[in-house]
Design a protein around this motif. Structure first.
Motif, PDB file in Angstrom:
ATOM      1  N   ALA A  77     -36.942  -0.029  30.323  1.00  0.00           N
ATOM      2  CA  ALA A  77     -36.002   0.032  29.202  1.00  0.00           C
ATOM      3  C   ALA A  77     -35.670  -1.379  28.718  1.00  0.00           C
ATOM      4  O   ALA A  77     -35.612  -1.632  27.518  1.00  0.00           O
ATOM      5  N   GLU A  78     -35.493  -2.301  29.648  1.00  0.00           N
ATOM      6  CA  GLU A  78     -35.218  -3.690  29.274  1.00  0.00           C
ATOM      7  C   GLU A  78     -36.436  -4.321  28.609  1.00  0.00           C
ATOM      8  O   GLU A  78     -36.313  -4.957  27.565  1.00  0.00           O
ATOM      9  N   GLU A  79     -37.623  -4.133  29.190  1.00  0.00           N
ATOM     10  CA  GLU A  79     -38.849  -4.698  28.635  1.00  0.00           C
ATOM     11  C   GLU A  79     -39.123  -4.210  27.217  1.00  0.00           C
ATOM     12  O   GLU A  79     -39.607  -4.967  26.376  1.00  0.00           O
ATOM     13  N   LEU A  80     -38.829  -2.941  26.963  1.00  0.00           N
ATOM     14  CA  LEU A  80     -39.075  -2.364  25.640  1.00  0.00           C
ATOM     15  C   LEU A  80     -37.976  -2.682  24.635  1.00  0.00           C
ATOM     16  O   LEU A  80     -38.105  -2.379  23.456  1.00  0.00           O
ATOM     17  N   GLY A  81     -36.890  -3.265  25.098  1.00  0.00           N
ATOM     18  CA  GLY A  81     -35.797  -3.605  24.188  1.00  0.00           C
ATOM     19  C   GLY A  81     -34.998  -2.394  23.735  1.00  0.00           C
ATOM     20  O   GLY A  81     -34.423  -2.401  22.650  1.00  0.00           O
ATOM     21  N   LEU A  82     -34.965  -1.346  24.579  1.00  0.00           N
ATOM     22  CA  LEU A  82     -34.209  -0.148  24.216  1.00  0.00           C
ATOM     23  C   LEU A  82     -32.716  -0.440  24.222  1.00  0.00           C
ATOM     24  O   LEU A  82     -32.235  -1.289  24.969  1.00  0.00           O
ATOM     25  N   LYS A  83     -31.997   0.287  23.380  1.00  0.00           N
ATOM     26  CA  LYS A  83     -30.548   0.125  23.312  1.00  0.00           C
ATOM     27  C   LYS A  83     -29.864   1.325  23.948  1.00  0.00           C
ATOM     28  O   LYS A  83     -30.401   2.423  23.962  1.00  0.00           O
ATOM     29  N   LYS A  84     -28.685   1.082  24.462  1.00  0.00           N
ATOM     30  CA  LYS A  84     -27.877   2.153  25.045  1.00  0.00           C
ATOM     31  C   LYS A  84     -26.541   2.204  24.321  1.00  0.00           C
ATOM     32  O   LYS A  84     -26.083   1.217  23.741  1.00  0.00           O
ATOM     33  N   THR A  85     -25.919   3.377  24.348  1.00  0.00           N
ATOM     34  CA  THR A  85     -24.600   3.549  23.759  1.00  0.00           C
ATOM     35  C   THR A  85     -23.559   3.073  24.752  1.00  0.00           C
ATOM     36  O   THR A  85     -23.624   3.398  25.933  1.00  0.00           O
ATOM     37  N   VAL A  86     -22.624   2.298  24.260  1.00  0.00           N
ATOM     38  CA  VAL A  86     -21.553   1.769  25.105  1.00  0.00           C
ATOM     39  C   VAL A  86     -20.303   2.618  24.883  1.00  0.00           C
ATOM     40  O   VAL A  86     -19.935   2.909  23.741  1.00  0.00           O
ATOM     41  N   LYS A  87     -19.668   3.033  25.969  1.00  0.00           N
ATOM     42  CA  LYS A  87     -18.449   3.839  25.872  1.00  0.00           C
ATOM     43  C   LYS A  87     -17.361   3.051  25.140  1.00  0.00           C
ATOM     44  O   LYS A  87     -17.272   1.816  25.272  1.00  0.00           O
ATOM     45  N   PRO A  88     -16.511   3.761  24.381  1.00  0.00           N
ATOM     46  CA  PRO A  88     -15.446   3.082  23.622  1.00  0.00           C
ATOM     47  C   PRO A  88     -14.553   2.194  24.486  1.00  0.00           C
ATOM     48  O   PRO A  88     -14.154   1.115  24.058  1.00  0.00           O
ATOM     49  N   GLU A  89     -14.257   2.623  25.722  1.00  0.00           N
ATOM     50  CA  GLU A  89     -13.377   1.806  26.572  1.00  0.00           C
ATOM     51  C   GLU A  89     -14.018   0.482  26.998  1.00  0.00           C
ATOM     52  O   GLU A  89     -13.360  -0.410  27.515  1.00  0.00           O
ATOM     53  N   PHE A  90     -15.352   0.359  26.765  1.00  0.00           N
ATOM     54  CA  PHE A  90     -16.052  -0.893  27.072  1.00  0.00           C
ATOM     55  C   PHE A  90     -16.496  -1.610  25.800  1.00  0.00           C
ATOM     56  O   PHE A  90     -17.404  -2.429  25.824  1.00  0.00           O
ATOM     57  N   GLY A  91     -15.877  -1.268  24.679  1.00  0.00           N
ATOM     58  CA  GLY A  91     -16.165  -1.962  23.429  1.00  0.00           C
ATOM     59  C   GLY A  91     -16.934  -1.147  22.403  1.00  0.00           C
ATOM     60  O   GLY A  91     -17.025  -1.517  21.245  1.00  0.00           O
ATOM     61  N   GLY A  92     -17.536  -0.035  22.807  1.00  0.00           N
ATOM     62  CA  GLY A  92     -18.248   0.836  21.871  1.00  0.00           C
ATOM     63  C   GLY A  92     -19.519   0.201  21.310  1.00  0.00           C
ATOM     64  O   GLY A  92     -19.926  -0.887  21.695  1.00  0.00           O
ATOM     65  N   GLY A  93     -20.164   0.931  20.423  1.00  0.00           N
ATOM     66  CA  GLY A  93     -21.384   0.445  19.781  1.00  0.00           C
ATOM     67  C   GLY A  93     -22.617   0.645  20.641  1.00  0.00           C
ATOM     68  O   GLY A  93     -22.658   1.533  21.502  1.00  0.00           O
ATOM     69  N   THR A  94     -23.610  -0.198  20.415  1.00  0.00           N
ATOM     70  CA  THR A  94     -24.840  -0.150  21.209  1.00  0.00           C
ATOM     71  C   THR A  94     -25.131  -1.532  21.779  1.00  0.00           C
ATOM     72  O   THR A  94     -24.640  -2.540  21.265  1.00  0.00           O
ATOM     73  N   LYS A  95     -25.934  -1.542  22.827  1.00  0.00           N
ATOM     74  CA  LYS A  95     -26.260  -2.789  23.509  1.00  0.00           C
ATOM     75  C   LYS A  95     -27.646  -2.645  24.127  1.00  0.00           C
ATOM     76  O   LYS A  95     -28.018  -1.557  24.566  1.00  0.00           O
ATOM     77  N   HIS A  96     -28.414  -3.718  24.169  1.00  0.00           N
ATOM     78  CA  HIS A  96     -29.729  -3.676  24.804  1.00  0.00           C
ATOM     79  C   HIS A  96     -29.568  -3.452  26.308  1.00  0.00           C
ATOM     80  O   HIS A  96     -28.629  -3.966  26.919  1.00  0.00           O
ATOM     81  N   PHE A  97     -30.500  -2.667  26.875  1.00  0.00           N
ATOM     82  CA  PHE A  97     -30.487  -2.481  28.321  1.00  0.00           C
ATOM     83  C   PHE A  97     -30.712  -3.828  29.000  1.00  0.00           C
ATOM     84  O   PHE A  97     -31.495  -4.635  28.543  1.00  0.00           O
ATOM     85  N   CYS A  98     -29.996  -4.029  30.073  1.00  0.00           N
ATOM     86  CA  CYS A  98     -30.168  -5.231  30.886  1.00  0.00           C
ATOM     87  C   CYS A  98     -30.272  -4.775  32.336  1.00  0.00           C
ATOM     88  O   CYS A  98     -29.333  -4.144  32.858  1.00  0.00           O
ATOM     89  N   TYR A  99     -31.392  -5.040  32.954  1.00  0.00           N
ATOM     90  CA  TYR A  99     -31.642  -4.584  34.324  1.00  0.00           C
ATOM     91  C   TYR A  99     -30.548  -5.052  35.286  1.00  0.00           C
ATOM     92  O   TYR A  99     -30.131  -4.319  36.168  1.00  0.00           O
ATOM     93  N   GLU A 100     -30.088  -6.259  35.126  1.00  0.00           N
ATOM     94  CA  GLU A 100     -29.099  -6.826  36.044  1.00  0.00           C
ATOM     95  C   GLU A 100     -27.760  -6.096  35.990  1.00  0.00           C
ATOM     96  O   GLU A 100     -26.988  -6.176  36.939  1.00  0.00           O
ATOM     97  N   GLU A 101     -27.480  -5.411  34.900  1.00  0.00           N
ATOM     98  CA  GLU A 101     -26.195  -4.691  34.783  1.00  0.00           C
ATOM     99  C   GLU A 101     -26.286  -3.411  35.549  1.00  0.00           C
ATOM    100  O   GLU A 101     -25.450  -2.682  35.818  1.00  0.00           O
TER     101      GLU A 101
END
Length: 101
Positions: A77-101
């Motif tokens: 997912a990180e290599e392909l640059g896929l994005k994930k949905t971020v929950k509203p309590e963590f700022g909302g929106g979308t963010k690129h997958f990061c393996y370290e997270e």
């Protein structure tokens, strides 16, 4: 929405594995060349990803049943640059997958 429900119902009929499983569906009019091209790209770029191709006649769609370990899935997912949905309590929106997270 109905298509998503049918796909979900198809997914529920599968045999679970210990790994992470993904079902990617394509319309029945998808060209064979396109499916084979994508299949070869997936297998060459992600060798640890198991991919099985099935035609689901009752849904009239092609499906790629993909399996990978959770670890490999996150790396891909990180290599392909896929994005994930971020929950509203963590700022909302979308963010690129990061393996370290």
């Amino acid at each position: 929405t109905g298509h998503m429900v049918q796909t979900t119902m198809e997914w529920m009929r599968t045999i679970p594995t210990r790994d992470c499983d993904i079902l990617m569906t394509f319309p029945s009019n998808t060209d064979d060349h396109t499916l084979m091209w994508l299949l070869s790209r997936l297998r060459s770029r992600m060798p640890a990803l198991g991919v099985h191709v099935r035609y689901l006649p009752h849904l009239k769609v092609w499906g790629f049943y993909m399996t990978a370990t959770y670890d490999n899935l996150l790396r891909y997912a990180e290599e392909l640059g896929l994005k994930k949905t971020v929950k509203p309590e963590f700022g909302g929106g979308t963010k690129h997958f990061c393996y370290e997270e």
